[in-house]
Scaffold this active site. Structure first.
Site, mmCIF file in Angstrom:
data_model
loop_
_atom_site.group_PDB
_atom_site.id
_atom_site.type_symbol
_atom_site.label_atom_id
_atom_site.label_comp_id
_atom_site.label_asym_id
_atom_site.label_seq_id
_atom_site.Cartn_x
_atom_site.Cartn_y
_atom_site.Cartn_z
ATOM 1 N N ASN A 276 116.398 25.825 49.943
ATOM 2 C CA ASN A 276 116.953 26.775 48.974
ATOM 3 C C ASN A 276 117.116 28.212 49.465
ATOM 4 O O ASN A 276 117.754 29.012 48.793
ATOM 5 C CB ASN A 276 116.088 26.769 47.711
ATOM 6 C CG ASN A 276 116.260 25.481 46.938
ATOM 7 O OD1 ASN A 276 117.369 25.142 46.550
ATOM 8 N ND2 ASN A 276 115.183 24.737 46.766
ATOM 9 N N SER B 110 125.278 30.593 50.838
ATOM 10 C CA SER B 110 126.240 29.706 50.171
ATOM 11 C C SER B 110 127.643 30.091 50.619
ATOM 12 O O SER B 110 127.880 31.163 51.146
ATOM 13 C CB SER B 110 126.108 29.831 48.675
ATOM 14 O OG SER B 110 126.455 31.128 48.263
ATOM 15 N N THR C 297 121.880 18.917 39.957
ATOM 16 C CA THR C 297 121.840 18.493 38.563
ATOM 17 C C THR C 297 121.322 17.066 38.440
ATOM 18 O O THR C 297 121.592 16.239 39.273
ATOM 19 C CB THR C 297 123.273 18.539 38.012
ATOM 20 O OG1 THR C 297 123.782 19.834 38.220
ATOM 21 C CG2 THR C 297 123.307 18.185 36.544
ATOM 22 N N GLU D 34 113.124 18.357 45.945
ATOM 23 C CA GLU D 34 113.417 19.123 47.163
ATOM 24 C C GLU D 34 112.133 19.464 47.923
ATOM 25 O O GLU D 34 111.253 20.135 47.394
ATOM 26 C CB GLU D 34 114.202 20.382 46.811
ATOM 27 C CG GLU D 34 115.624 20.013 46.376
ATOM 28 C CD GLU D 34 116.436 21.182 45.859
ATOM 29 O OE1 GLU D 34 117.660 21.050 45.832
ATOM 30 O OE2 GLU D 34 115.847 22.212 45.499
ATOM 31 N N LYS E 208 121.011 10.437 39.539
ATOM 32 C CA LYS E 208 121.051 11.351 40.683
ATOM 33 C C LYS E 208 120.271 12.607 40.335
ATOM 34 O O LYS E 208 120.142 12.960 39.169
ATOM 35 C CB LYS E 208 122.482 11.720 41.078
ATOM 36 C CG LYS E 208 123.266 12.435 40.052
ATOM 37 C CD LYS E 208 123.556 13.899 40.245
ATOM 38 C CE LYS E 208 123.229 14.468 41.559
ATOM 39 N NZ LYS E 208 123.511 15.948 41.550
#
Lengths: 408, 408
Positions: free
Chosen positions: B403, B408, B193, B280, B182
């Site tokens: 991003n 968040s 990660t 990404e 992943k």
């Protein structure tokens, strides 16, 4: 291609003239544009020179010659070409630089190595010798211009003209520094090389001028980054005409040396900040202060790892107090760090202390701080006394638009 | 938050089962989502283990314990938590990992250090011990699942499930490797990660398994980059159950060792490429091949300087054969390079040779190549025999959107 003026732009300051320095600008026509693109600065006899240059191993002939010739310590002229960096152009590029040096030295009756040349713009295209020759010819006798004219003429994709000034009392005399710079970062060799020039009327021995400039560079230009890409042509030079009449500064033992060095540092810091404020796509100016490192140099490296992290820069663009990304950047820097001693804050408010998120962390002041244009990130490594501040801008859609959304 | 599937996605391959390996997935509920987020892989007694872990100095307790425990060479179980990386969580994070290790080792009747734990997701929030305990309890007795189920369960912001397989003949027996991974790069510690796991039925001594994995890692995972940001939790592990019945591989002297090592390398390369293909915002897969370096390691560093350059990556996004930016990246790498020996090409066509743009450079085939999804950049430093290939993706508006365009 014209971009909108950076939201972080500053108005051009009132820069005092410097006795012994005369700037002229003309249009050499290096690109198909109407603006002036060749700057010629004449310096009176006896002018000391110092310079710092890119460490990029694929540097231009201008940089190679400048680095070699600055060692003899004297300068009579500076020529800056905009629109063509003349980098990666082999012997043909070098011939163009040598032609300019020959033309100016013949006019002034000075040694070849006292003429300095810089070029900025597209890479891989030799500077056209015919355009350079005609441009320099015109420039040698053109009308003197203002600092702002010169700042505009050395620019390429800059969105605003950049200048700075400072003064100091040396040996009872006021000495003045006026300086200009161009660049949207230490970045694209084909569009945004950083070139900076300081002019002062102080009398300064070349070796001490170099010492002041190198020391200032280490805490200013070497502490900024827009996108981690180091140009092939970056150059910062200082010229001291001695017209202020002070007893020449030869070392830090000389009276007034500290004040002069502080003025050089001040001007370099102002110039460095202006470059960041014109960083490609920048919406926010970011100061990263690292303390508690094992040394100042270690603090600078950790600061640069944070300032170069795309994830930290996009987090600030998104006004997101994502301290986890700061932790990641500290850890990848390769400098001594201990996760369990690390503290991270934004705008003076700690979010995490000694390896743990703060239980009573109040996000409100941090969120308010991140909505502003001037952002600070504080990192305490908790290991020693080393500290440094590094400056950068955020990473936004504007950066991608400027660098990807077109064909060269 | 769900992102569109990467345009570079591959379908999940048919991965053979590996004797001695049983995977199960359950929902621990680490985030407020309906999907499974805890993977439990049980390994038969006698399974050898090897691992490579992030060099980020702010790594998680999972990484610290994994790195220490892999040295004893044996594994009975792997637990992967998705949705919480448990990084930068101090003693509380470590307690959660130790609780999972204790729970599983009690169930299997094995030493604590034969249970390996990985976690991926948000940083700075200790893994909730109650959810972990209930999740592990369920997982110990859940129905076995497919490789694709496991690949989906270890994922976080990945846009597609990733697996790879290879086989080799060792000692007259066919040995098989099935592997899952992943990650959308070696990037965001709070969302992407990289975690990879190889499972094989080959009989392999732990030291030799580690040797194969470390060697493969150096030419595969260590040669990819999405955005230069190194995660706090990156982990790749290999587990060998020995069920294929071959005479155990102990060194490159063992019969079939070369074939096994090649299969490990093949699987690691496949997995590494899949991570880049889910980078990404990626629209293009880029292979940077550097030859003529003074050593392979020097070639790899130059390749990474190119692959990490925002200006090179945005140029490829813009389908722009901007070899000047490649020159800049070579020069900033800090490795031996000589501007006048440097050659640069795209898709097999040279644009510049030995420090000069080609006079007869035909841009048409290069332009056609850059319109594709699979891009190659060739750099010949002209100095020695060192060579390396590094893989990355382009830098696009998608990266900024993922991003920066959220809180968040």
């Amino acid at each position: 291609m014209a971009y909108p003026v950076s939201p972080l732009a500053s108005p051009f300051p009132a820069l005092p003239p410097i006795a012994g320095v005369t700037a002229r600008v003309v249009r050499a026509g290096y690109k198909d544009w109407g603006r002036c693109d060749l700057t010629y600065v004449e310096l009176d006899e006896g002018t000391s020179v110092a310079g710092v240059f890119t460490r990029n191993l694929c540097c231009s002939s201008e940089v190679e010659l400048g680095r070699a010739n600055v060692r003899q310590g004297k300068a009579r002229a500076l020529v800056v070409n905009a629109g063509n960096s003349n980098a990666f152009t082999g012997y043909r590029g070098r011939e163009a630089v040598e032609q300019i040096m020959g033309q100016v030295s013949a006019h002034l009756g000075c040694p070849l190595e006292q003429v300095f040349v810089s070029s900025t713009g597209v890479i891989g295209v030799p500077l056209p010798k015919d355009k350079a020759r005609e441009g320099v010819d015109k420039a040698l006798t053109a009308q003197p211009c203002t600092w702002e004219d010169a700042a505009n003429t050395i620019a390429t994709t800059d969105t605003f003209a950049k200048g700075a000034t400072a003064s100091a009392i040396v040996d009872g005399k006021t000495v003045t520094i006026s300086a200009i710079i161009k660049g949207s970062g230490m970045i694209a060799p084909d569009m945004a090389t950083m070139l900076g020039y300081l002019f002062t009327d102080a009398a300064v021995e070349p070796a001490f001028l170099q010492e002041c400039l190198s020391a200032a560079n280490l805490r200013t230009f070497s502490c900024i980054t827009v996108d981690s890409d180091t140009s092939t042509s970056d150059t910062v030079m200082a010229f001291a005409t001695g017209k202020a009449g002070n007893a020449p500064l030869a070392s830090f033992e000389s009276a007034g040396a500290d004040a002069f060095a502080a003025a050089v540092h001040d001007v370099c810091r102002q110039l460095a900040h202006l470059v960041v404020r014109d960083g490609e796509g920048a919406q926010k100016f970011i100061a990263v202060t690292v303390s508690g490192a094992v040394s100042d140099e270690s603090a600078r490296k950790v600061g640069l790892a944070i300032a170069n992290s795309p994830l930290v820069k996009t987090a600030i663009a998104g006004e997101d107090a994502n301290w986890g990304r700061v932790v990641m950047a500290v850890g990848k820097a390769g400098e001594p760090a201990d996760r369990d001693k690390l503290s991270i804050g934004f705008g003076g408010t700690w979010a995490a202390r000694e390896g743990l998120p703060l239980a009573d962390y109040d996000e409100a002041p941090v969120a308010a701080h991140l909505k502003g244009q001037d952002i600070s990130i504080e990192v305490d490594l908790g290991l020693g006394d080393g500290q440094a501040t590094v400056w950068t801008c955020d990473l936004t859609h504007g950066y991608i638009s400027i660098n990807a959304d077109y064909r060269s």
